[in-house]
Design an enzyme around this catalytic site. Structure first.
Site, PDB file in Angstrom:
ATOM      1  N   VAL A 199      38.289  15.688 -13.504  1.00 51.92           N
ATOM      2  CA  VAL A 199      37.666  16.589 -14.484  1.00 51.92           C
ATOM      3  C   VAL A 199      36.145  16.577 -14.392  1.00 51.92           C
ATOM      4  O   VAL A 199      35.472  17.285 -15.139  1.00 51.92           O
ATOM      5  CB  VAL A 199      38.106  16.235 -15.924  1.00 51.92           C
ATOM      6  CG1 VAL A 199      39.585  16.456 -16.105  1.00 51.92           C
ATOM      7  CG2 VAL A 199      37.730  14.803 -16.279  1.00 51.92           C
ATOM      8  N   LYS A 223      47.904  16.808 -24.409  1.00 53.35           N
ATOM      9  CA  LYS A 223      49.311  17.209 -24.481  1.00 53.35           C
ATOM     10  C   LYS A 223      49.448  18.726 -24.593  1.00 53.35           C
ATOM     11  O   LYS A 223      50.313  19.341 -23.953  1.00 53.35           O
ATOM     12  CB  LYS A 223      49.980  16.533 -25.675  1.00 53.35           C
ATOM     13  CG  LYS A 223      50.064  15.016 -25.560  1.00 53.35           C
ATOM     14  CD  LYS A 223      50.610  14.401 -26.839  1.00 53.35           C
ATOM     15  CE  LYS A 223      50.706  12.884 -26.732  1.00 53.35           C
ATOM     16  NZ  LYS A 223      51.181  12.257 -27.974  1.00 53.35           N
ATOM     17  N   SER A 263      54.924   8.143 -29.603  1.00 46.39           N
ATOM     18  CA  SER A 263      54.745   9.571 -29.880  1.00 46.39           C
ATOM     19  C   SER A 263      55.998  10.396 -29.630  1.00 46.39           C
ATOM     20  O   SER A 263      55.953  11.615 -29.743  1.00 46.39           O
ATOM     21  CB  SER A 263      53.600  10.123 -29.016  1.00 46.39           C
ATOM     22  OG  SER A 263      53.921  10.049 -27.648  1.00 46.39           O
TER      23      SER A 263
END
Length: 829
Positions: A373, A756, A713
């Site tokens: 990134v 996500k 999660s």
């Protein structure tokens, strides 16, 4: 022109040009008051220092009439000068860091004793647009750059040539370019003073070009003569070696043979000339005395000499001038990186505070995000925007504390730590140091490097950082540290607490397209030896590469695929040139049109399909969750099946303890709330509350078993998958969810929301279920995603069930009937 009163400091045999950052020394007797003179001071060359008498008014006749005005940039520091015999004479001298920003002409002197104050006229170096255009148009600047680069290549040391040539090639400001080259000239001060006094830019360039041309010719001739002499002397090398063996031991320094006594004298001179802090000077002199007292054959000689050389090479006082131009910094950040607005905003905030306050304490940033990134390259852009030097330290796999804090000199082969080595390499006290992969530091019996970094990254402690090798405090408070990490879980709590974490979640599809067209395609075209005239890579093909061949948070794989396409064109172009190399005129090469079919021929079968998840969610017992990993967000398909058995629960997919507990919690909630969810069952008689799960075995599987999975999660996804299995109802194929569940059915917030969501969006998900308390985490999500995804925020598992299943109308009717029946039962009771 503006006139003003200025404090004048004479400098002997030296001319300071504008745009230089220097250290100046002001004796205490001069009584210089920085506040009184607005932190400004004028330096005026004294071209005949032998006649300089401090209180003799006549000496001002030896001063030049043109000088340079400086802006004091750093606090004064007090040192002591030393006499022979290494005793203090208690005469204080103040040192200042300063930046030369303009020229002036002396009108007259108001004060000449014990210091000088003069009335001066400031000289503007602003170049009129028409003159600047003319200078650039007639190749004057181009010829000037070529002469300057030739001079630098001949005169400078090999390690100093690349940065100076880069400055000459890339500098856009004519004034800064001309004065920088003038500063490189190895000529008498009188010649430099003539250059400083020239007001017309054309005349100044002409004057410097004459000097450069003359010097280049002289140096080329000298080099040719030197080569001839070396060639003639090569035949005498054997006899020379024989003579040297018969003479007393000598050392070769600077091309000359020097006896040990002369070497000690030169080393002592270097120590005294280096402006060292008092405590450092004392420590070095102690080592120097030891070095003189022991025999040269002693093994400790090399150890002491290496230590002294290391201390002298460190930048105890050398700094670079920070650039406070916020507009320029913003342009550099936008030029080098697309998106990342939060990071850019934080850098501009740092610059603004630095320009107002004057110190950079507390500026330790940790850029956290998946690979590719732009975390590392962002550190270089930050250094460029600040005008600082840049050094990168790779911490991945470091497991020895001594690599950070250095080895003690009692060990053989001892070296300073990576922090001190980086400072020695960049020769600046205030660089930008990138601590790459700080989350991949390991620990073993040799110590914990993370603990060693605690002092380095604490703004309140690093002003006295002590490396074990140096055994001397070094001030790191002016260094800007930037750490990078893929995940925060593996970083020690105390170390993480010392850093300001900025999350870089990854790029959206539109951002990847923008990056590909602005940065990646031009870069790969250049790296593969082709040019824009022979390749046409249209938007449709780039979209196909992004959607069908890459599914990553960053753009590293995207760049590789674009490189593959460019290399295929390079093969065609190279073949064309080789097949026509014997022809006098090379036939024109047909421009290669890159179409989606061409991309498929080069990259092969499409790897990813937007309909993949939809095709897999084709039966009850399958749900789509979302996970956060070190390489970004991922969609996670959870499958559940049942068979006749005795109530066993089988879990597969290489799960961690937390994930296993989530499955147990989900089953526990279903058992305790069975009476409230029976309405969902298409055949309620299949399961009886008193024997729930006693006659069946449940198998929960997480595909991609080679990848370890853990984290709190997946609770609501597991619960929904199990209820889908038991009720024999399918879950919507365009929906994904994340969140943890409690035994009471509450949905708890989780982390990594943006990562996500990016992964789900890339997989064609249209609806995402999130915990209600994660609503605030969606504020940073780009409008592109918000426009295409419907976010549902839930507080308990019942709200999830109202959203997740197909046949919602039937379920709503069943639920209403179930609730009515329950109320009737309660009323009868």
């Amino acid at each position: 022109m503006k006139k003003m009163q200025l404090y004048i400091l004479p400098v002997n045999n030296r001319v300071v040009f504008p745009y230089q950052t220097i250290n100046i020394r002001i004796p205490e007797t001069y009584q210089y008051d920085a506040k009184k003179f607005n932190s400004m001071i004028g330096v005026l060359p004294n071209l005949d220092p032998t006649l300089c008498k401090e209180k003799n008014i006549e000496t001002i006749e030896n001063f030049a009439r043109y000088g340079t005005i400086l802006k004091i940039t750093s606090e004064d520091r007090t040192f002591y000068t030393f006499t022979a015999g290494y005793q203090k004479n208690h005469r204080e001298v103040r040192y200042y860091g300063a930046f030369a920003f303009g020229r002036f002409k002396v009108i007259d002197f108001d004060k000449t004793s014990p210091y000088y104050i003069a009335n001066v006229e400031l000289i503007s170096d602003e170049i009129p647009p028409e003159i600047e255009k003319a200078v650039k148009a007639d190749n004057t600047i181009s010829d000037f750059r070529n002469l300057a680069k030739t001079y630098v290549e001949i005169v400078c040391k090999p390690e100093a040539v690349p940065p100076k040539k880069q400055l000459i090639e890339n500098e856009q400001s004519i004034n800064k370019l001309v004065f920088s080259v003038a500063n490189y000239l190895d000529v008498q001060p009188e010649v430099k003073q003539v250059i400083l006094q020239v007001n017309e830019i054309k005349e100044r360039i002409k004057e410097i070009c004459k000097i450069l041309q003359s010097k280049n010719d002289e140096l080329k001739l000298a080099n040719e003569l030197e080569k001839k002499v070396k060639k003639e002397m090569s035949n005498e090398s054997q006899s020379r070696q024989l003579i040297l063996r018969q003479q007393p031991p000598q050392y070769e320094i600077g091309g000359f043979n020097v006896s040990p006594e002369d070497e000690m004298s030169q080393l002592e001179m270097q120590i005294k000339q280096k402006q060292l802090p008092e405590n450092v000077f004392n420590a070095v002199m102690r080592e120097f005395k030891r070095l003189k007292s022991i025999r040269s054959q002693n093994a400790e000689t090399n150890v002491i000499r290496t230590y002294i050389d290391t201390v002298l090479e460190l930048p105890w006082n050398e700094t670079t001038q920070d650039t406070y131009d916020l507009k320029l910094a913003e342009e550099i950040l936008h030029r080098d990186h697309s998106g990342l607005e939060k990071v850019k905003k934080r850098i501009l905030e740092f610059l603004a505070v630095r320009s107002l306050k004057g110190n950079s304490k507390g500026t330790i940033i940790c850029l956290c995000g998946p690979p590719g990134v732009g975390k590392t390259s962002l550190g270089k852009s930050i250094a460029d925007s600040l005008g600082r030097k840049f050094e990168r330290i790779s911490l991945g796999g470091v497991r020895d504390e001594a690599e950070v804090r250095g080895h003690r000199r009692t060990y053989v082969g001892a070296l300073p730590g990576v922090i001190i080595q980086a400072l020695r390499k960049c020769q600046s006290k205030n660089p930008v140091i990138l601590l790459d992969e700080i989350d991949k530091i390991n620990r073993d019996y040799r110590g914990d490097p993370s603990s060693a970094l605690l002092e380095v990254l604490d703004p309140n402690q690093n002003s006295t950082f002590t490396d074990h090798y140096l055994a001397l405090p070094f001030d790191l408070s002016n260094v800007m540290f930037i750490a990078t990490a893929n995940q925060l879980d593996t970083i020690q709590g105390p170390l993480l607490d010392r850093m300001e974490v900025i999350q870089i979640p990854g790029y959206t599809l539109d951002e990847k397209k923008d990056i590909a067209h602005k940065y990646l395609i031009p870069k790969q075209i250049e790296e593969n030896g082709i040019n824009q005239s022979i390749i046409d890579l249209d938007k449709e093909s780039v979209d196909l590469i992004i959607k069908a061949y890459t599914r990553e948070a960053g753009v590293r794989q995207l760049e590789r695929n674009i490189g593959s396409v460019c290399r295929s064109v390079a093969v065609k172009y190279s073949t064309h040139k080789q097949s026509h190399k014997d022809k006098p005129n090379l036939p024109e090469f047909q421009k290669v049109k890159i179409t989606p079919d061409y991309v498929r021929d080069v990259l092969g079968i499409e790897i990813y399909d937007e309909e993949e998840i939809k095709d897999r969610i084709n039966s009850p017992g399958i749900a789509v969750g979302m996970a956060y990993t070190a390489v970004g967000g991922k969609t996670l398909i959870i499958e559940a099946s049942m068979s006749q058995g005795s109530g066993k629960i089988n879990l597969t997919g290489q799960l961690g303890d937390v994930m296993k507990e989530s499955v147990q919690t989900a089953i526990g909630w279903i058992k305790s709330n069975w009476q409230n969810i029976q309405f969902m069952m298409k055949d309620p008689d299949i399961f009886k509350a008193e024997k729930l799960f006693d006659n069946i075995d449940i198998h929960v599987h997480f595909p991609a078993a080679a990848t370890p999975k853990d984290g709190p999660s997946a609770g609501i996804t597991i619960t929904t998958a199990l209820l889908s299995l038991l009720s024999m109802r399918k879950i919507r194929s365009d929906i994904a969810m994340t969140g943890e569940i409690t035994l009471k059915g509450l949905v708890l917030p989780v982390g990594g929301i943006k990562e996500k969501v990016l992964a789900a969006y890339a997989n064609g998900i249209k609806t995402i279920i999130l915990p209600y308390k994660n609503r605030k985490d969606t504020e940073d999500i780009t409008p592109e995603i918000k426009k295409n995804i419907d976010f549902k925020f839930v507080k308990n598992i019942f709200e999830v069930l109202d959203i997740a299943f197909d046949e919602q109308e039937e379920l709503s009717l069943r639920k209403a009937k179930f609730e009515a029946d329950q109320m009737n039962k309660q009323s009868k009771l």
